[in-house]
Design an enzyme around this catalytic site. Structure first.
Site, mmCIF file in Angstrom:
data_model
loop_
_atom_site.group_PDB
_atom_site.id
_atom_site.type_symbol
_atom_site.label_atom_id
_atom_site.label_comp_id
_atom_site.label_asym_id
_atom_site.label_seq_id
_atom_site.Cartn_x
_atom_site.Cartn_y
_atom_site.Cartn_z
ATOM 1 N N THR A 115 -9.056 4.798 20.420
ATOM 2 C CA THR A 115 -8.162 3.965 19.607
ATOM 3 C C THR A 115 -7.114 3.238 20.442
ATOM 4 O O THR A 115 -6.760 2.092 20.147
ATOM 5 C CB THR A 115 -7.441 4.853 18.563
ATOM 6 O OG1 THR A 115 -8.443 5.389 17.703
ATOM 7 C CG2 THR A 115 -6.448 4.076 17.737
ATOM 8 N N ASP A 175 -15.901 4.546 21.697
ATOM 9 C CA ASP A 175 -15.260 5.440 20.737
ATOM 10 C C ASP A 175 -15.662 6.844 21.177
ATOM 11 O O ASP A 175 -16.837 7.078 21.499
ATOM 12 C CB ASP A 175 -15.815 5.129 19.334
ATOM 13 C CG ASP A 175 -15.117 5.927 18.246
ATOM 14 O OD1 ASP A 175 -15.102 7.168 18.333
ATOM 15 O OD2 ASP A 175 -14.599 5.325 17.306
ATOM 16 N N SER A 176 -14.741 7.778 21.187
ATOM 17 C CA SER A 176 -15.078 9.083 21.789
ATOM 18 C C SER A 176 -16.093 9.870 20.967
ATOM 19 O O SER A 176 -16.644 10.850 21.446
ATOM 20 C CB SER A 176 -13.823 9.913 22.037
ATOM 21 O OG SER A 176 -13.351 10.496 20.853
ATOM 22 N N SER A 177 -16.375 9.438 19.741
ATOM 23 C CA SER A 177 -17.440 10.095 18.985
ATOM 24 C C SER A 177 -18.793 9.820 19.633
ATOM 25 O O SER A 177 -19.768 10.511 19.352
ATOM 26 C CB SER A 177 -17.454 9.615 17.534
ATOM 27 O OG SER A 177 -16.240 9.989 16.931
ATOM 28 N N ASP A 191 -10.818 11.879 19.094
ATOM 29 C CA ASP A 191 -11.795 12.653 18.312
ATOM 30 C C ASP A 191 -12.481 13.756 19.123
ATOM 31 O O ASP A 191 -12.623 14.878 18.645
ATOM 32 C CB ASP A 191 -12.865 11.729 17.713
ATOM 33 C CG ASP A 191 -12.327 10.891 16.559
ATOM 34 O OD1 ASP A 191 -11.201 11.161 16.106
ATOM 35 O OD2 ASP A 191 -13.035 9.969 16.115
ATOM 36 N N GLN A 239 -14.139 31.305 13.052
ATOM 37 C CA GLN A 239 -13.789 30.090 12.296
ATOM 38 C C GLN A 239 -12.270 29.932 12.210
ATOM 39 O O GLN A 239 -11.779 28.851 11.895
ATOM 40 C CB GLN A 239 -14.374 30.168 10.880
ATOM 41 C CG GLN A 239 -15.886 30.063 10.858
ATOM 42 C CD GLN A 239 -16.484 30.241 9.469
ATOM 43 O OE1 GLN A 239 -15.816 30.034 8.471
ATOM 44 N NE2 GLN A 239 -17.733 30.633 9.418
ATOM 45 N N CYS A 240 -11.541 31.016 12.461
ATOM 46 C CA CYS A 240 -10.061 30.932 12.455
ATOM 47 C C CYS A 240 -9.593 30.306 13.759
ATOM 48 O O CYS A 240 -10.072 30.669 14.830
ATOM 49 C CB CYS A 240 -9.427 32.316 12.359
ATOM 50 S SG CYS A 240 -9.712 33.127 10.811
#
Ligand code: ASP
Length: 341
Positions: free
Chosen positions: A14, A58-60, A91, A277-278
């Protein structure tokens, strides 16, 4: 003291994007447009050079070949510069930072990744502050040695260890957090360094590891997960390692079919790595019945590692030509500050 030299590597994101006239979407533009918007870069008491990806992205769209590209630029220029700043989309910045931390063993200089939430041309942009302070940190030395000899992310006045950071907000200027490790520096009127937690300068020579193996997968557990879904991944012969994204302190349903699948995968030689997942806290296999079976099946506990660091650590280790036993040992060890000892 000698004037510091900093190399900026522009990969896209960005920070340098402009709006496409036809579609209205943001797309990467050239580094010269960034430099024009930030004339302050010329006022630094250090010499700054910049190189750019041929096609900023774009870093994606990042993949391991881009990590190798960044690593190669740094390797080639390592002796010439005191520090490096990588301009990168936010990202996947935490993935690239984690990957680069494994690439550079015995790193003695700063590699600071930064970017912004708003393009540099926008009035309320965060690009200026992020880039200017990232350069200052990359240039900072004490007794001719880098103050932060690490791969880091600098964003919104905070410096994070790269392999401890996660992108947690797509809208706040404060886009990153490091839930399980203190920040390494804070920028206010002065930049305050947390020297206790910054890695010590290495005694050995730099070693650069530029290979990644992406034959890995993730199983993100959810209540009701089906055996079809799990077995499709665990029985896939092309996969060498699987991350289990488990609940809480490393728990997963204690069901016979699941235990059988996991045990078979381990027996077949797959590395199975337990990551929570935490975002905060750590894996303690054996604390509950719902994690003891994972330990018994030969699953490796990821302690307090982030998913980004877990993926890139596995990619790095699986490409290293190590035996299965050695990979497991290294996975459990703290290699670049990515998990608590
Ligand atoms: N999509 C952008 C990227 O990661 C978002 C950003 O730069 O903040 O390249």
């Amino acid at each position: 003291m000698k004037k510091s030299k900093v190399l900026i590597i522009y990969t896209g994101g960005t920070i340098g994007m402009v709006q496409d006239v036809d579609s209205g979407s943001l797309k990467p533009f050239s580094f010269s447009s960034i430099a024009k918007q930030i004339p302050e870069l010329k006022k630094f008491n250090c010499s700054i050079k910049a190189v750019s990806f041929k096609e900023p992205i774009d870093s994606s769209n990042m993949n391991p070949s881009h990590w190798v590209e960044m690593a190669s630029v740094i390797e080639k220029n390592y002796a010439k510069y005191d520090g490096f700043v990588i301009l990168h989309g936010s990202d996947t910045m935490a993935y690239s930072a984690s990957a680069l931390s494994f690439v550079f063993e015995n790193l003695a200089k700063s590699i600071i990744l930064t970017g912004s939430q708003l393009p540099v041309g926008e009035i309320r942009t965060d690009a200026k502050e992020n880039l200017i302070t990232a350069v200052e940190i990359a240039a900072s030395k004490h007794k001719e040695k880098s103050i932060v000899p690490e791969v880091c992310i600098y964003f919104d006045y905070q410096l994070f260890r790269g392999n401890r950071a996660v992108k947690f907000s797509s809208t706040k200027f404060e886009a990153f957090q490091s839930f399980n490790f203190p920040i390494l520096a804070e920028a206010g009127v002065n930049i305050t360094y947390n020297t206790d937690d910054i890695l010590k300068p290495p005694k050995k020579k730099l070693v650069v590891h530029k290979k990644f193996c992406n034959e890995i997968a993730i199983i993100h557990f959810f209540p009701g997960i089906t055996s079809d879904y799990v077995s499709n991944i665990l029985q896939n012969q092309r996969l060498k390692a699987v991350i289990l994204k488990t609940f809480g302190a490393g728990n997963a349903p204690k069901i016979d079919w699941l235990a059988k699948e996991v045990k078979n995968a381990v027996k077949e030689g797959k590395i199975v790595f337990n990551v929570s997942q935490c975002e905060r806290g750590e894996i303690t296999q054996g604390k509950y019945e719902t994690s003891k079976w994972l330990k018994d099946a030969g699953v490796i506990a990821g302690k307090d590692i982030t998913t980004e660091a877990a993926i890139t650590k596995l990619m790095y280790l699986m490409a290293g030509g190590y035996s299965n036993t050695k990979v497991k040992k290294l996975l459990m060890s703290n290699l670049r500050g990515e998990m608590s000892p």
